[in-house]
Scaffold this motif. Sequence first.
Motif, PDB file in Angstrom:
ATOM      1  N   LEU A  78       0.979  -0.860  -0.116  1.00  0.00           N
ATOM      2  CA  LEU A  78       0.139  -0.003   0.054  1.00  0.00           C
ATOM      3  C   LEU A  78       0.682   1.016   0.095  1.00  0.00           C
ATOM      4  CD1 LEU A  78      -2.998   1.069   0.076  1.00  0.00           C
ATOM      5  CD2 LEU A  78      -2.628   1.305   2.390  1.00  0.00           C
ATOM      6  N   THR A  80       3.856   2.080  -1.136  1.00  0.00           N
ATOM      7  CA  THR A  80       4.018   1.334  -2.593  1.00  0.00           C
ATOM      8  C   THR A  80       3.656   2.425  -3.348  1.00  0.00           C
ATOM      9  OG1 THR A  80       5.982   0.211  -2.468  1.00  0.00           O
ATOM     10  CG2 THR A  80       5.184   0.307  -4.449  1.00  0.00           C
ATOM     11  N   ARG A  81       1.425   1.982  -3.387  1.00  0.00           N
ATOM     12  CA  ARG A  81       1.272   2.408  -4.001  1.00  0.00           C
ATOM     13  C   ARG A  81       1.088   3.870  -4.055  1.00  0.00           C
ATOM     14  NH1 ARG A  81      -4.061  -0.713  -3.573  1.00  0.00           N
ATOM     15  NH2 ARG A  81      -4.788   0.600  -5.322  1.00  0.00           N
ATOM     16  N   ASN A  84       4.414   5.412  -5.423  1.00  0.00           N
ATOM     17  CA  ASN A  84       3.739   5.806  -6.980  1.00  0.00           C
ATOM     18  C   ASN A  84       2.606   7.079  -6.699  1.00  0.00           C
ATOM     19  OD1 ASN A  84       5.100   3.998  -7.796  1.00  0.00           O
ATOM     20  ND2 ASN A  84       3.995   2.506  -7.557  1.00  0.00           N
ATOM     21  N   ALA A  85       1.609   6.860  -6.737  1.00  0.00           N
ATOM     22  CA  ALA A  85       0.664   7.570  -6.275  1.00  0.00           C
ATOM     23  C   ALA A  85       0.697   9.268  -7.266  1.00  0.00           C
ATOM     24  CB  ALA A  85      -0.952   7.791  -6.053  1.00  0.00           C
ATOM     25  N   GLU A 158      -8.076   6.400  -6.257  1.00  0.00           N
ATOM     26  CA  GLU A 158      -8.249   5.315  -5.735  1.00  0.00           C
ATOM     27  C   GLU A 158      -9.297   5.345  -4.333  1.00  0.00           C
ATOM     28  OE1 GLU A 158      -6.022   2.200  -6.977  1.00  0.00           O
ATOM     29  OE2 GLU A 158      -5.150   3.632  -7.999  1.00  0.00           O
ATOM     30  N   LEU A 161      -6.593   4.514  -1.316  1.00  0.00           N
ATOM     31  CA  LEU A 161      -5.189   5.304  -1.080  1.00  0.00           C
ATOM     32  C   LEU A 161      -5.619   6.818  -0.842  1.00  0.00           C
ATOM     33  CD1 LEU A 161      -3.074   4.780  -5.144  1.00  0.00           C
ATOM     34  CD2 LEU A 161      -2.702   3.579  -2.715  1.00  0.00           C
TER      35      LEU A 161
END
Length: 199
Positions: A78, A80-81, A84-85, A158, A161
């Motif tokens: 999570l 990492t996501r 990235n976002a 999302e 996130l």
Amino acid sequence: MASVTGHAVNVANFLTLKTTCTYFGGKYNPVNAALKLPALAALAAEAEAALNDLKNALPAFETAVSLRGEAFKRVNALVTRVINAYEAMGGNAALLDELKALARKIKGKRATPKPKPSGTEPSARTVSASQTDYDSRWNNFDAFVKKLQGDAAYQPGEDELKVATLAALSTTLKAHNAAVDETYQPVSLARAHRDEVLY
């Protein structure tokens, strides 16, 4: 034949000793009051009760530990996501660096790899900087979320996130840590009592 050991085996062996002493009847008549049959029976009952107290305390603790492990399992991916976002949104470069540093702490990774010892020198003792215990991971994740809360530009599409979702997860992780701490105390006391009675 292999030797069987353990606390339950020790109690079972003590019960066998008590039964053997009972079998002797009047021939078993020690001078020491602690070795007389009523004292042995009382100690055997206390030992069995101490084992049962521990068995009764363990399930809540084991469940809390398992639930905490499940809750923390998805944190690394999570984080990492989220990074990235944030990077894809063109977020603040300084904040991105801070988020990446916290992500490394959450994941237990170093910013730079440890130097490898040369073959001729003995390896020096090092101190772990991984911070991968659950309390540290929660603390770093909470700091990670608070950094995101300070940047109004972070608006991911999302739900998973979004800052509110991450803050709720942080609260949940903290609650899981507290549940493990709370359920550990009865286990710790029961183990101490068992050890006091048996040994």
